[in-house]
Structure formats: structure tokens, C-alpha cells
Design an enzyme around this catalytic site. Structure first.
Site, PDB file in Angstrom:
ATOM      1  N   SER A 190      -4.821   9.612 -59.304  1.00  0.00           N
ATOM      2  CA  SER A 190      -5.375   8.421 -59.968  1.00  0.00           C
ATOM      3  C   SER A 190      -6.180   8.791 -61.207  1.00  0.00           C
ATOM      4  O   SER A 190      -6.891   9.800 -61.212  1.00  0.00           O
ATOM      5  CB  SER A 190      -6.291   7.687 -58.988  1.00  0.00           C
ATOM      6  OG  SER A 190      -7.024   6.685 -59.667  1.00  0.00           O
ATOM      7  N   TYR A 205      -3.886   3.212 -65.233  1.00  0.00           N
ATOM      8  CA  TYR A 205      -3.925   1.754 -65.346  1.00  0.00           C
ATOM      9  C   TYR A 205      -3.777   1.405 -66.824  1.00  0.00           C
ATOM     10  O   TYR A 205      -3.835   2.272 -67.692  1.00  0.00           O
ATOM     11  CB  TYR A 205      -5.259   1.217 -64.819  1.00  0.00           C
ATOM     12  CG  TYR A 205      -5.428   1.323 -63.322  1.00  0.00           C
ATOM     13  CD1 TYR A 205      -4.540   0.690 -62.462  1.00  0.00           C
ATOM     14  CD2 TYR A 205      -6.478   2.041 -62.759  1.00  0.00           C
ATOM     15  CE1 TYR A 205      -4.700   0.768 -61.086  1.00  0.00           C
ATOM     16  CE2 TYR A 205      -6.640   2.121 -61.379  1.00  0.00           C
ATOM     17  CZ  TYR A 205      -5.743   1.484 -60.550  1.00  0.00           C
ATOM     18  OH  TYR A 205      -5.893   1.554 -59.195  1.00  0.00           O
ATOM     19  N   THR A 256       0.284   1.885 -62.991  1.00  0.00           N
ATOM     20  CA  THR A 256      -0.013   0.872 -61.966  1.00  0.00           C
ATOM     21  C   THR A 256      -0.519  -0.370 -62.677  1.00  0.00           C
ATOM     22  O   THR A 256      -1.558  -0.333 -63.339  1.00  0.00           O
ATOM     23  CB  THR A 256      -1.084   1.389 -60.988  1.00  0.00           C
ATOM     24  OG1 THR A 256      -0.623   2.602 -60.408  1.00  0.00           O
ATOM     25  CG2 THR A 256      -1.374   0.371 -59.893  1.00  0.00           C
ATOM     26  N   LYS A 296       4.396   1.033 -60.904  1.00  0.00           N
ATOM     27  CA  LYS A 296       3.952   0.804 -59.521  1.00  0.00           C
ATOM     28  C   LYS A 296       3.373  -0.603 -59.393  1.00  0.00           C
ATOM     29  O   LYS A 296       2.585  -1.024 -60.245  1.00  0.00           O
ATOM     30  CB  LYS A 296       2.896   1.854 -59.164  1.00  0.00           C
ATOM     31  CG  LYS A 296       2.238   1.691 -57.808  1.00  0.00           C
ATOM     32  CD  LYS A 296       1.395   2.930 -57.494  1.00  0.00           C
ATOM     33  CE  LYS A 296       0.643   2.804 -56.190  1.00  0.00           C
ATOM     34  NZ  LYS A 296      -0.569   1.984 -56.271  1.00  0.00           N
ATOM     35  N   HIS A 307      -0.483  -2.801 -53.912  1.00  0.00           N
ATOM     36  CA  HIS A 307      -1.749  -2.087 -54.055  1.00  0.00           C
ATOM     37  C   HIS A 307      -2.471  -1.977 -52.702  1.00  0.00           C
ATOM     38  O   HIS A 307      -3.705  -2.049 -52.616  1.00  0.00           O
ATOM     39  CB  HIS A 307      -2.651  -2.793 -55.069  1.00  0.00           C
ATOM     40  CG  HIS A 307      -3.404  -1.859 -55.970  1.00  0.00           C
ATOM     41  ND1 HIS A 307      -3.167  -1.777 -57.324  1.00  0.00           N
ATOM     42  CD2 HIS A 307      -4.381  -0.950 -55.727  1.00  0.00           C
ATOM     43  CE1 HIS A 307      -3.983  -0.880 -57.862  1.00  0.00           C
ATOM     44  NE2 HIS A 307      -4.727  -0.363 -56.901  1.00  0.00           N
TER      45      HIS A 307
HETATM   46  C1  LIG Z   1      -9.439   3.198 -51.587  1.00  0.00           C
HETATM   47  C2  LIG Z   1      -8.185   2.976 -52.367  1.00  0.00           C
HETATM   48  C3  LIG Z   1      -8.162   3.298 -53.725  1.00  0.00           C
HETATM   49  C4  LIG Z   1      -6.993   3.102 -54.460  1.00  0.00           C
HETATM   50  N1  LIG Z   1      -6.970   3.484 -55.772  1.00  0.00           N
HETATM   51  C5  LIG Z   1      -5.802   3.391 -56.464  1.00  0.00           C
HETATM   52  C6  LIG Z   1      -5.737   3.897 -57.780  1.00  0.00           C
HETATM   53  O1  LIG Z   1      -6.686   4.406 -58.347  1.00  0.00           O
HETATM   54  N2  LIG Z   1      -4.526   3.792 -58.416  1.00  0.00           N
HETATM   55  C7  LIG Z   1      -3.412   3.230 -57.837  1.00  0.00           C
HETATM   56  O2  LIG Z   1      -2.342   3.182 -58.444  1.00  0.00           O
HETATM   57  N3  LIG Z   1      -3.479   2.754 -56.580  1.00  0.00           N
HETATM   58  C8  LIG Z   1      -4.628   2.844 -55.884  1.00  0.00           C
HETATM   59  N4  LIG Z   1      -4.669   2.407 -54.580  1.00  0.00           N
HETATM   60  C9  LIG Z   1      -3.434   1.892 -53.964  1.00  0.00           C
HETATM   61  C10 LIG Z   1      -2.627   3.029 -53.344  1.00  0.00           C
HETATM   62  O3  LIG Z   1      -2.064   3.877 -54.311  1.00  0.00           O
HETATM   63  C11 LIG Z   1      -1.468   2.481 -52.499  1.00  0.00           C
HETATM   64  O4  LIG Z   1      -0.730   1.562 -53.265  1.00  0.00           O
HETATM   65  C12 LIG Z   1      -1.935   1.808 -51.216  1.00  0.00           C
HETATM   66  O5  LIG Z   1      -3.076   2.462 -50.678  1.00  0.00           O
HETATM   67  C13 LIG Z   1      -0.810   1.811 -50.210  1.00  0.00           C
HETATM   68  O6  LIG Z   1      -1.183   1.175 -49.044  1.00  0.00           O
HETATM   69  P1  LIG Z   1      -1.693   1.965 -47.727  1.00  0.00           P
HETATM   70  O7  LIG Z   1      -3.104   2.351 -47.993  1.00  0.00           O
HETATM   71  O8  LIG Z   1      -1.556   0.952 -46.652  1.00  0.00           O
HETATM   72  O9  LIG Z   1      -0.793   3.176 -47.553  1.00  0.00           O
HETATM   73  C14 LIG Z   1      -5.836   2.567 -53.834  1.00  0.00           C
HETATM   74  C15 LIG Z   1      -5.869   2.248 -52.472  1.00  0.00           C
HETATM   75  C16 LIG Z   1      -7.021   2.449 -51.739  1.00  0.00           C
HETATM   76  C17 LIG Z   1      -7.017   2.124 -50.280  1.00  0.00           C
END
Ligand SMILES: Cc1cc2nc3c(=O)[nH]c(=O)nc-3n(C[C@H](O)[C@H](O)[C@H](O)COP(=O)(O)O)c2cc1C
Length: 405
Positions: A117, A139, A165, A268, A292
Site C-alpha cells: 500500500s 490511490y 485502487t 482494483k 475494499h
Molecule cells: C485495515 C485495512 C487497510 C486496508 N488498506 C488498503 C490500502 O491501503 N490499499 C488498498 O488497495 N486496499 C486496502 N485495503 C483493502 C484490502 O486490500 C482488501 O481489498 C481487503 O482487505 C480484502 O478483504 P479481506 O480483508 O476480507 O480479505 C485495506 C483493508 C483493511 C482491512
């Protein structure tokens, strides 16, 4: 002489399921840190459905005639990986002092890739060194020059692909309340958070050993002139105040990355068939069917329910991945059978990281590998390439074709 006495009450650091890792994370992390990982938005409908939807799909295993050898290696964004699971980008501030570097090492040890990220707590240089199969995630934030500088830096560091994303609607309210996160960890914040942290001695010890305090900055968003990295909130402010991207902007981003690096570009956050087709027109190489992890607009359906029509529409032109709710190997198999090339995991590895650092993330990847293998064995298959929707028991109303003509 070593003592033969083994403490019978010592907790075995190995865990058998992601749910057990989550429970350990809950007990181990300070409450605000745990809640920041649970995340979710509004009433939490999407975050819940992402997981629940997998349990509506069943299998019809064979009793004999199983295959003695089974393979699950594949490639994603041009990189060979040993199992169809990669690390989804998340900001893992304050979970573990080694943060994304520990995750990157674990992924490398298990032969897979990491999405890093742009809000991460470790630099893209450190993470690429720990795992050459690193994909940098951005982002739509800052102006175009700033974005190009960030792409350039990631490419120079060795990132093998870019993940853009774009599914974010700044939907902030949660019915269970958001955790308080300090702007930075200074003496005042430490005092204020002390009561929440003092009850978590193992977490304190993990950081205490390293002499570090949790770093709430985003080093990958630091200006190129050597200025200080913004705090997480500074970075979030820049993001909030950047006008949202158009489809032309997606084309611009993909073109710039391709011209600069000649490596793949993933979009994404796709949940609709029409968006998937437009993404193809914009020149992307891959998409992740994602909401997300239930952190974007609440009420977006479970990703596993919207996957098949998207994979049917564009799967022969670009790579289609899925993320959201994956907690076990059988979930991975269900996603692959419905058209995903691989899945990305988010919270699953965060729970592993919190429970047992790098080894915990390896433990999670081993659980998923074991579960994929069991499902292939039971279904009498010798490779993930043989997975198809007919092998699943899918309720009639399950598949949703959003934005299809
Ligand atoms: C705490 C947290 C922080 C996240 N930060 C980002 C991020 O910085 N960039 C991004 O593309 N997705 C981010 N996501 C989304 C994840 O990449 C992913 O799409 C998502 O966690 C998938 O679902 P799951 O947690 O049920 O596996 C984040 C998710 C969580 C839980």
C-alpha cells in the site's frame, strides 16, 4: 544439560485456522489497533456478506479415484507464484514493528507476491528487497506530477506492477464506532493511550524489544526532495481533497505506468460488468473484483457473488482476481472455480501478523495452501486449472451480474 520439562501451559504459537489467528489478534492487540483492522463501514453489511457468501457455496466430493499429485502454481501480473493467493495491500501500521517487511518475507518464503500500500509503514525499497515480487499500490491522490514521482520511485525500487485502487467513497461512519488513532505517537498520545496499551503486554513487548514506537507515517508518500513523510492523516487529507478520477484518468495512469516500466497495471475495486469492460478499454492488464473488504460503500454485494459475470465478460482479455472475505483454502477454490485467476487476502494475513509476526503470515499461507489441496483432493482434481463452476453447488439466486446489459 537441557531440561526435559516442557511448560504444558505454554501456548503453541501455531494456529490451525484464520479464525484462531483473529482471536489471538483480538487478545493481543490494543483495542484501537484491533478495531482499525476489523474496519468495515456503516452497518457492516458488506464486510459480513463477503465472508458469509462463501458459506452458501458447497462441494460434492468423490469417495475414491482421487489424484495423488495436485498442483496449484500459477502466475499473476507476470510473476510466477507457488499458490493462487497473493497479499492484498493494506496499511499495517502499529500491528507489528516489522510491518510490511515481515509480510513480504513471509510471502517470499511461501513463493508468492505482495501488494504494498502507498499508505504502508515501510518503504517500497525495503519491501522490494525483502520480496522481489512486490506490486506497488496507489490511490488517486495528489496531482499528476506527484503521482508520476511516486510511480518512478516504486519502479526504481523494483516493483513489478502497479495496482491502482480506486474504489473509495470516503464513507466514514460505523455503527460500532471508529477507533481513535493518534496523529502521531508522541509523549502526549502515549499517555492518553497508555490504559488501552498496558493491558496488552505481549504487543508492548514486541515493540519494546525493538526500541521502536509505532510509526504512523506513510514513507512512500514522502516528497522526492528528502522532506519528511506525511502522517497517515496528512496523507488521508491529500487523498480526500484530490478530485475523483475519471475513466480518462485511468487510461492516463495505465499509459504512464506502461511507458515508464513496461510492466503490468491492475485496477482494483471492480464490482460491475460494465466497469470491467471499460477497464479493458483503458488498457489495464488485470482487475481485482473487490469492494475494499467492505470498507467502501456499504451495501455493495459480496465479491464472490459478482465475480462470475465479470470473469465471463473479460476473463479472456485480462487477468481477473478477487479479494474480500477469503479466510480458508476452500474459499480460494470457490473463487477460482467461478473464474478468478488468483485471490488477494487482506485481514487473513493481518490476523496472522498480529498473532505471530512473519511466522504467523506464513502460517496463514500454509492454512490456505492446505485447504486448496484438500478441496482439489476431495473433488478428484490434479490442478487448479481444472476448476469450473459445475464443480460447485451454487444457490439459484447467488450470482449477481451488476451493470450487465
Ligand atoms: C485495515 C485495512 C487497510 C486496508 N488498506 C488498503 C490500502 O491501503 N490499499 C488498498 O488497495 N486496499 C486496502 N485495503 C483493502 C484490502 O486490500 C482488501 O481489498 C481487503 O482487505 C480484502 O478483504 P479481506 O480483508 O476480507 O480479505 C485495506 C483493508 C483493511 C482491512
Amino acid at each position: 544439560m537441557a531440561s526435559k520439562f516442557e511448560n504444558p501451559w505454554k501456548q503453541n504459537p501455531w494456529f490451525e485456522s484464520v479464525a484462531v489467528a483473529q482471536e489471538r489478534a483480538r487478545k493481543r492487540l490494543p483495542d484501537p489497533v484491533y478495531k482499525a483492522l476489523v474496519a468495515g463501514s456503516e452497518r457492516g453489511q458488506t464486510i459480513q456478506q463477503n465472508q458469509d457468501a462463501f458459506s452458501r457455496i458447497g462441494f460434492a466430493p468423490h469417495v475414491a479415484g482421487h489424484q495423488p499429485e495436485r498442483t496449484m502454481n500459477t502466475s499473476v501480473l507476470g510473476q510466477e507464484i507457488a499458490l493462487p493467493v497473493i497479499i492484498s495491500p493494506t496499511g499495517v501500521q502499529a500491528v507489528h514493528p516489522d510491518g510490511e517487511v515481515a509480510v513480504a518475507r513471509a510471502a517470499a518464503a511461501r513463493g508468492t507476491a505482495i501488494g504494498l500500500s502507498n499508505f504502508a509503514s515501510k518503504s517500497v525499497e525495503e519491501v522490494c528487497e525483502a520480496n522481489p515480487n512486490t506490486f506497488f499500490q496507489m490511490y488517486w491522490t495528489g496531482d499528476r506530477d506527484v503521482m508520476l514521482q511516486r510511480m518512478e520511485r516504486a519502479h526504481k525500487a523494483g516493483a513489478k506492477a502497479l495496482i491502482a485502487t480506486l474504489d473509495w467513497s470516503f464513507s466514514m461512519g460505523r455503527d460500532w464506532g471508529s477507533p481513535e488513532i493518534p496523529e502521531k505517537v508522541d509523549f502526549k498520545a502515549a499517555l492518553r493511550f497508555a490504559p488501552k496499551v498496558i493491558t496488552r503486554p505481549r504487543w508492548l513487548w514486541t515493540f519494546g524489544k525493538t526500541g521502536q514506537i509505532p510509526d504512523l507515517t506513510a514513507p512512500n508518500l514522502a516528497p522526492p526532495n528528502g522532506g519528511p513523510a506525511p502522517t497517515f492523516f496528512g496523507a488521508y487529507y491529500e487523498w480526500m481533497t484530490t478530485p475523483p478520477p475519471s475513466w480518462q484518468d485511468v487510461t492516463w495512469m495505465a499509459e504512464q505506468w506502461h511507458a515508464m516500466t513496461g510492466t503490468p497495471f491492475m485496477l482494483k475495486g471492480v464490482t460491475r460488468v460494465d466497469d470491467a469492460k471499460r477497464a479493458v478499454d483503458c488498457g489495464v492488464d488485470a482487475i481485482s473484483v473487490s469492494n475494499h473488504g467492505g470498507n467502501n460503500l456499504d451495501g455493495t454485494p459480496a465479491t464472490i457473488q459478482v465475480l462470475k459475470p465479470i470473469a465471463d465478460a473479460v476473463g479472456d482479455q485480462i487477468e481477473v482476481l478477487l479479494d474480500g472475505g477469503v479466510r480458508r483454502g476452500s474459499d480460494v477454490v470457490k473463487a477460482l472455480a467461478l473464474g478468478a485467476r488468483a485471490v488477494m487476502i487482506g485481514r487473513a494475513y493481518l490476523w496472522g501478523l498480529a498473532a505471530n509476526g512473519q511466522t504467523g503470515v506464513e502460517n496463514v499461507l500454509d492454512i490456505l495452501r492446505g485447504g486448496i489441496d484438500s478441496a482439489l483432493l476431495g473433488m478428484g482434481l490434479s490442478s487448479i486449472d481444472q476448476l469450473a463452476p459445475e464443480q460447485l453447488l451454487i444457490p439459484e439466486d447467488f450470482v449477481l451480474a451488476l451493470g450487465a446489459e
